[in-house]
Write an enzyme that holds these catalytic residues in place. Sequence first.
Site, mmCIF file in Angstrom:
data_model
loop_
_atom_site.group_PDB
_atom_site.id
_atom_site.type_symbol
_atom_site.label_atom_id
_atom_site.label_comp_id
_atom_site.label_asym_id
_atom_site.label_seq_id
_atom_site.Cartn_x
_atom_site.Cartn_y
_atom_site.Cartn_z
ATOM 1 N N THR A 207 0.909 -1.187 0.080
ATOM 2 C CA THR A 207 0.133 -0.008 0.044
ATOM 3 C C THR A 207 0.851 1.205 0.019
ATOM 4 O O THR A 207 2.128 1.338 0.188
ATOM 5 C CB THR A 207 -0.812 0.097 1.375
ATOM 6 O OG1 THR A 207 -0.149 -0.055 2.529
ATOM 7 C CG2 THR A 207 -1.774 -1.113 1.246
ATOM 8 N N GLU A 256 -4.291 4.303 4.010
ATOM 9 C CA GLU A 256 -3.120 3.662 2.823
ATOM 10 C C GLU A 256 -3.882 3.140 1.841
ATOM 11 O O GLU A 256 -5.070 2.521 1.966
ATOM 12 C CB GLU A 256 -2.491 2.640 3.673
ATOM 13 C CG GLU A 256 -3.198 1.396 4.496
ATOM 14 C CD GLU A 256 -2.578 0.577 5.231
ATOM 15 O OE1 GLU A 256 -1.479 0.156 4.722
ATOM 16 O OE2 GLU A 256 -3.077 0.202 6.214
#
Length: 315
Positions: A207, A256
């Site tokens: 991420t 994220e």
Amino acid sequence: MQIWNSLNEVPQDFGPCVVTLGNFDGLHRGHQEVLAQVRAEAAARNARSVALTFDPHPALIHRPESAPAQIMGLADKMVAMGDLGLDGVLVMPYSLEFAQQSPEEFVKSVFVDALGACAVVVGHDVRFGRGNTGDLNTMVGLGAELGFDVVVVDDEGHDRRWSSTWVREALGKGDVDTAAQVLGRRHSMSGEVVHGAARGRELGFPTANLSPDACGIIPADGVYAGWLVDADQHRWPAAISVGSNPTFVGVSRQVEAYVLDRPAEPVEAFDLYGQHVVVEFVQRLRGMVAYTGPEALIEQMHQDVLDSREILREH
């Protein structure tokens, strides 16, 4: 669009101007209607269209302990105002000293002397000057005295008035759909991609982690379908996680984004670290859940990716 950060930066020959004032947090559809009126009045009067705003938000000066979270950062607000076609924005530094000006001092120094206002566009509830003692009647009287017209924007005709408060309420519930309706665009955050704990990479879902000082309100914890816009303005479909990930202990709250259609490996082919990116929230998929272990979480993340892809295909 020209941006000035003090009265001294405004060119002496910039006016005449049609001016409005406000905090414009979020630049929602109500703000957009006011600024559209400013542009229309300016065109009709062969004048410049200007908005006056403040930095920091006055609430941060007067009541910092209860000041509302800012929907968007100043830089993002300036970009959005430029997209609306204004000729200029005056960003006045706000302080306790500045707040001590009487309504008359404020209007004369800013609207008349600095901007050469030929008209001022306001709402019925406008307040200004020391202790917010200036109101619509004050503005009309000052206009007659100092030589500018006052144009009042009618915000009736909606079931509920567009407001920054409404946006904050919606985002606090994770209702990014309603927030988008009030804003007239999707809610977004912007900031630098920083290194995290790399737990997503270990699980097979690397991420892009937004810096803790990223601009924009963080919506309620959960997983969202959305977009990540990189520094090259490329829009990537993404599954966005907001929260502390309760499956793991000791993880601080973070935002994220897992990009769905990443370029082929190697990883270096898609390195977002250090880039300033924008994360747009399209739809909330679910709340944040503590799973019994990594295996159950991975299974759910695969489903989140499928759900995000399906939603984004429609957007």
